[in-house]
Design a protein around this motif. Structure first.
Motif, short mmCIF file in Angstrom:
data_model
loop_
_atom_site.label_atom_id
_atom_site.label_comp_id
_atom_site.label_asym_id
_atom_site.label_seq_id
_atom_site.Cartn_x
_atom_site.Cartn_y
_atom_site.Cartn_z
N ARG A 4 -17.56 40.85 12.91
CA ARG A 4 -18.95 41.29 12.39
C ARG A 4 -19.84 41.92 13.75
NH1 ARG A 4 -20.48 38.57 8.03
NH2 ARG A 4 -22.62 38.67 8.65
N ARG A 5 -19.46 41.80 14.83
CA ARG A 5 -20.10 42.81 16.09
C ARG A 5 -19.71 44.21 15.87
NH1 ARG A 5 -24.40 39.82 17.94
NH2 ARG A 5 -23.86 37.21 18.26
N PHE A 6 -18.56 44.38 15.58
CA PHE A 6 -18.17 45.62 15.66
C PHE A 6 -18.49 46.56 14.55
CE2 PHE A 6 -15.44 43.82 19.02
CZ PHE A 6 -15.71 44.71 19.96
N VAL A 7 -18.65 45.98 13.46
CA VAL A 7 -18.92 46.76 11.94
C VAL A 7 -20.53 46.77 11.97
CG1 VAL A 7 -18.77 46.80 9.57
CG2 VAL A 7 -16.82 45.79 10.99
N ASP A 8 -21.08 48.16 11.82
CA ASP A 8 -22.55 48.31 11.88
C ASP A 8 -22.88 48.26 10.32
OD1 ASP A 8 -22.67 48.53 14.44
OD2 ASP A 8 -22.18 50.62 14.59
N LYS B 279 -20.24 46.67 4.26
CA LYS B 279 -18.66 46.73 4.96
C LYS B 279 -18.45 45.33 5.63
CE LYS B 279 -17.57 51.67 4.90
NZ LYS B 279 -17.10 52.53 5.77
N ARG B 280 -19.33 44.91 6.62
CA ARG B 280 -19.36 43.92 7.40
C ARG B 280 -19.22 42.61 6.27
NH1 ARG B 280 -23.98 44.20 10.87
NH2 ARG B 280 -25.12 43.39 9.17
N ALA B 281 -20.15 42.60 5.40
CA ALA B 281 -19.87 41.35 4.58
C ALA B 281 -18.87 41.24 3.70
CB ALA B 281 -21.40 41.43 3.69
N VAL B 282 -18.32 42.37 3.13
CA VAL B 282 -17.22 42.28 2.36
C VAL B 282 -15.93 41.89 3.26
CG1 VAL B 282 -15.63 43.67 0.90
CG2 VAL B 282 -18.15 43.90 0.80
N TRP B 283 -15.81 42.90 4.30
CA TRP B 283 -14.44 42.47 5.29
C TRP B 283 -14.52 41.23 5.86
CZ3 TRP B 283 -14.53 47.60 8.57
CH2 TRP B 283 -14.24 48.85 7.76
N SER B 284 -15.68 40.62 6.30
CA SER B 284 -15.95 39.08 6.95
C SER B 284 -15.37 38.21 5.84
CB SER B 284 -17.11 39.11 7.69
OG SER B 284 -18.05 39.13 6.79
N ALA B 285 -16.10 38.45 4.51
CA ALA B 285 -16.00 37.53 3.62
C ALA B 285 -14.47 37.26 3.02
CB ALA B 285 -16.52 37.90 2.29
N VAL B 286 -13.58 38.56 2.95
CA VAL B 286 -12.12 38.56 2.74
C VAL B 286 -11.57 37.78 3.99
CG1 VAL B 286 -10.43 40.08 2.53
CG2 VAL B 286 -12.25 40.43 1.40
N ALA B 287 -11.86 38.18 5.25
CA ALA B 287 -11.14 37.43 6.32
C ALA B 287 -11.32 36.09 6.43
CB ALA B 287 -11.91 38.15 7.70
#
Length: 242
Positions: A135-139, A143-151
């Motif tokens: 989450r720190r590296f995705v601005d 994208k940050r919300a979707v990627w971290s939710a999947v992760a």
């Protein structure tokens, strides 16, 4: 403005109640609960270790629910809650590992042993800490919300494995600890501290979620227009008085 203030007020009430319960339960466990017949006073770390374990797993479970809710329903509030729950879960699980090492040294003779419970717990901590780093590296907020939710959904697979590891494998770690599996003399301070950590965790998640929401609001706000440089010729190029 009243609704904005209600959230932090509730968080402070929960955190204060949690701290008071923790003090009460810890004093009871350290001073008034009897010594355990085999481990002696070392066993008293159970009164913070077990509640930390329960609530660390609960924080990750809440993060998992937020991840699913964001992917299914949308809504930035779920992303903020996911971030808060993940961060609090990592803190509690890191404390869990440190408490466990403190307990393991006098009982097992080592600070750390790669048995199934400890190994799966370490994997869980690093997995969710990696999500915070992601989450720190995705601005881009979307994208940050979707990627971290999947992760989070993928990382959560390890949470029930951690919980059931002592039942599935032969491990040095004792069986699941619940108020029903410990002596009556021990379970009251255990219950009190469990609710203390629960309330403290809820307050921390509420406050951390609000911080994440405020940061997200600033990220999503449209950029301010540049100030118009409008000036009259007389002001822009003043003449020299003769």
């Amino acid at each position: 403005m009243q609704s904005d203030a209600r959230g932090p007020r509730l968080a402070y009430v929960l955190a204060t109640a949690g701290l008071l319960l923790l003090i009460w339960g810890s004093v009871w466990g350290l001073r008034y609960a009897p010594r355990e017949s085999h481990m002696g006073d070392v066993q008293r770390i159970m009164y913070v270790h077990v509640p930390t374990a329960w609530n660390g797993l609960l924080a990750f479970t809440f993060g998992f629910v937020c991840a699913v809710a964001y992917l299914v329903r949308g809504g930035w509030q779920w992303d903020s809650r996911l971030e808060a729950a993940t961060e609090v879960g990592v803190v509690l699980s890191s404390l869990l590992c440190m408490q466990g090492a403190t307990w393991a040294k006098p009982t097992w003779g080592v600070w750390w042993d790669w048995d199934p419970r400890l190994t799966t717990t370490a994997v869980m901590v690093f997995a969710f800490a990696g999500i915070l780093a992601l989450r720190r590296f995705v601005d881009d907020p979307t994208k940050r919300a979707v990627w971290s939710a999947v992760a989070v959904i993928i990382a959560y697979v390890d949470v029930p494995i951690v919980y059931l590891s002592v039942k599935w494998w032969n491990t040095l770690h004792q069986d699941l600890s619940t108020p029903e599996t410990v002596s009556t003399a021990f379970h009251w301070p255990l219950r009190i501290n469990a609710f203390g950590v629960l309330f403290l965790m809820a307050g921390m998640i509420t406050l951390r979620s609000r911080l994440a929401s405020l940061r997200l609001k600033a990220e999503l706000a449209p950029p301010l227009p540049e100030a118009a440089q409008v000036a009259s010729p007389a002001v822009a190029a003043p003449g020299r008085l003769s």
